[in-house]
Design an enzyme around this catalytic site. Sequence first.
Site, short mmCIF file in Angstrom:
data_model
loop_
_atom_site.label_atom_id
_atom_site.label_comp_id
_atom_site.label_asym_id
_atom_site.label_seq_id
_atom_site.Cartn_x
_atom_site.Cartn_y
_atom_site.Cartn_z
N GLU A 9 -25.20 -9.63 32.50
CA GLU A 9 -25.04 -10.03 33.90
C GLU A 9 -24.79 -8.81 34.80
O GLU A 9 -25.24 -8.77 35.95
CB GLU A 9 -23.90 -11.04 34.03
CG GLU A 9 -24.27 -12.38 33.41
CD GLU A 9 -23.15 -13.39 33.50
OE1 GLU A 9 -23.34 -14.45 34.15
OE2 GLU A 9 -22.07 -13.13 32.92
N GLU A 12 -22.76 -17.12 25.80
CA GLU A 12 -21.51 -17.75 26.25
C GLU A 12 -21.34 -19.19 25.78
O GLU A 12 -20.23 -19.60 25.42
CB GLU A 12 -21.43 -17.70 27.79
CG GLU A 12 -21.11 -16.34 28.36
CD GLU A 12 -22.35 -15.50 28.65
OE1 GLU A 12 -22.24 -14.51 29.39
OE2 GLU A 12 -23.44 -15.86 28.14
#
Length: 265
Positions: free
Chosen positions: A127, A147
Amino acid sequence: MERAEHHLLPKTFATLLVTESADRVAVRLNRPQVRNAIDAAMVAELNTVCAMLEAEPKVLILSGTPADEAAGTKGVFASGADIAELKERCREDALAGINSGLFERIARLPLPVIAALDGYALGGGAELAYAADFRIGTRALRMGQPEAGLGIMAAAGATWRLKELVGEPVAKEMLLAGRILTGEGCLRAGLITELVESAGLMAAAHALADRICVQDPLALQATKRVFHLPRDAHPEADNKEQAELFESPAKFERMQAFLDRRKTK
């Protein structure tokens, strides 16, 4: 191009190695013992770098620990957020947007950001890379969003930046099915723009920075400001930025230099 480099704020950073030259700042994530996992200290130090670049705009190059063939170690950008720290975060931490706030700040820096990616760029590390304007990767690059397997979601930009970068099908495979892209896969998906060997990664990043830095800084900043504006902000925003640039000294100097060169040909 020769670059006179010196350490910025010597001995200040615990999780970063930062060097600065006249037109760029190179930041190396430096927690190799935990594969550069992003913790609160790294977030704070990256925010410090952002504050400097907001006050004095320069191109930013982000990288991780380089590969060392002699030692037999592989490179790594960032393996994600620090899980030991993340495990203790609660609802209030999520609402505070600790990582997402930093990555948005990086994305909004006045001049372009280059991410030089080798080895793991997973979770929050990926990210962070999505927030850059340019991504260069190696064949050893492994990029993905694990995640959901840890009971959380990729909440620091992947659910929207990744879709914008690679399209919905690939983004959903990464976010919902745990797909990890290789360096070649990242290139095919458009997630990186250049694929290089690990040994040449920083040279490629600086070569790209060289091409950026010969452009007019004010024109670069104006272009970056309007690039990500919503469609209904155009063309008014473009016209306003162009109006400012039309009156800038650099515009007259650069155009006159162009005309002078043409006369000599």
